[in-house]
Enzyme design. Structure first.
Site, short mmCIF file in Angstrom:
data_model
loop_
_atom_site.label_atom_id
_atom_site.label_comp_id
_atom_site.label_asym_id
_atom_site.label_seq_id
_atom_site.Cartn_x
_atom_site.Cartn_y
_atom_site.Cartn_z
N PRO A 54 -5.09 5.88 -4.50
CG PRO A 54 -4.48 5.86 -6.76
CD PRO A 54 -5.54 5.38 -5.80
CB CYS A 55 -4.70 10.34 -1.80
SG CYS A 55 -4.00 9.54 -0.34
CG HIS A 56 0.76 7.85 -3.57
ND1 HIS A 56 -0.23 6.91 -3.47
CD2 HIS A 56 1.63 7.41 -4.50
CE1 HIS A 56 0.04 5.92 -4.32
NE2 HIS A 56 1.16 6.20 -4.95
#
Length: 178
Positions: free
Chosen positions: A133-135
């Site tokens: 989950p780089c967001h």
């Protein structure tokens, strides 16, 4: 690598997998030709999802409809991914739905706050956004920072909003809408 394209409430995703696990995920935002070229690059070819990949596709569809989904147990194939990136991704898998962290916080966990730019580079090279989950990684001032997926920071903000995160709030805080 085998691939598939599937539609969700957020748009069309592309997914790529190997016998070892999920290897590639393309977020919505590309036209049909662009999505097919991007997901099938490097010799990947369309295939029929096995039971595990079909279940993952269902979970991504649920996520796109606003369900809180935990992707942390999804088997990943990170072959060819640099060791530093793998370490950053491993930490990021612990950041759950509606939670955020900062590039600096991840850098400190990796041993040195001066690694913040390297963490940003790892996030930008993430082959499996959403699942890794780089967001959920923000700048230290609570602003979104960069996002290399189609739509850039707007896509990041849309995903965070779906999770109930008010960007601009201190990292780690989410809004409850009242």
């Amino acid at each position: 690598m085998e691939t598939a394209i599937f539609n969700t409430a957020l748009g069309e995703f592309g997914i790529g997998w190997t016998d070892a696990g999920l290897a590639r995920l393309q977020l919505p935002g590309l036209d049909q030709d662009g999505l097919e070229q991007r997901i099938n690059r490097g010799g990947a070819r369309p295939g029929e999802p096995n039971r595990e990949i079909a279940a993952l596709i269902n979970s991504i569809e649920d996520y796109a409809e606003g369900a809180a989904v935990d992707f942390s147990a999804v088997p990943l194939d990170l072959g060819g991914v640099p060791e530093f990136h793998r370490r950053a991704y491993a930490l990021l898998l612990g950041i759950g739905w509606g939670e955020t962290t900062t590039y600096g916080a991840l850098a400190r966990q990796l041993g040195d706050v001066t690694l913040s730019r390297a963490v940003g580079a790892a996030m930008g090279a993430n082959p499996i956004p959403l699942v890794i989950p780089c967001h959920r990684v923000l700048a230290s001032d609570g602003k979104p920072g960069g996002f290399s997926a189609p739509g850039g920071a707007e896509s990041k903000l849309r995903m965070l909003s779906l999770e109930g995160v008010a960007v601009g709030a201190p990292a780690g805080q989410m809004t409850f809408g009242f």
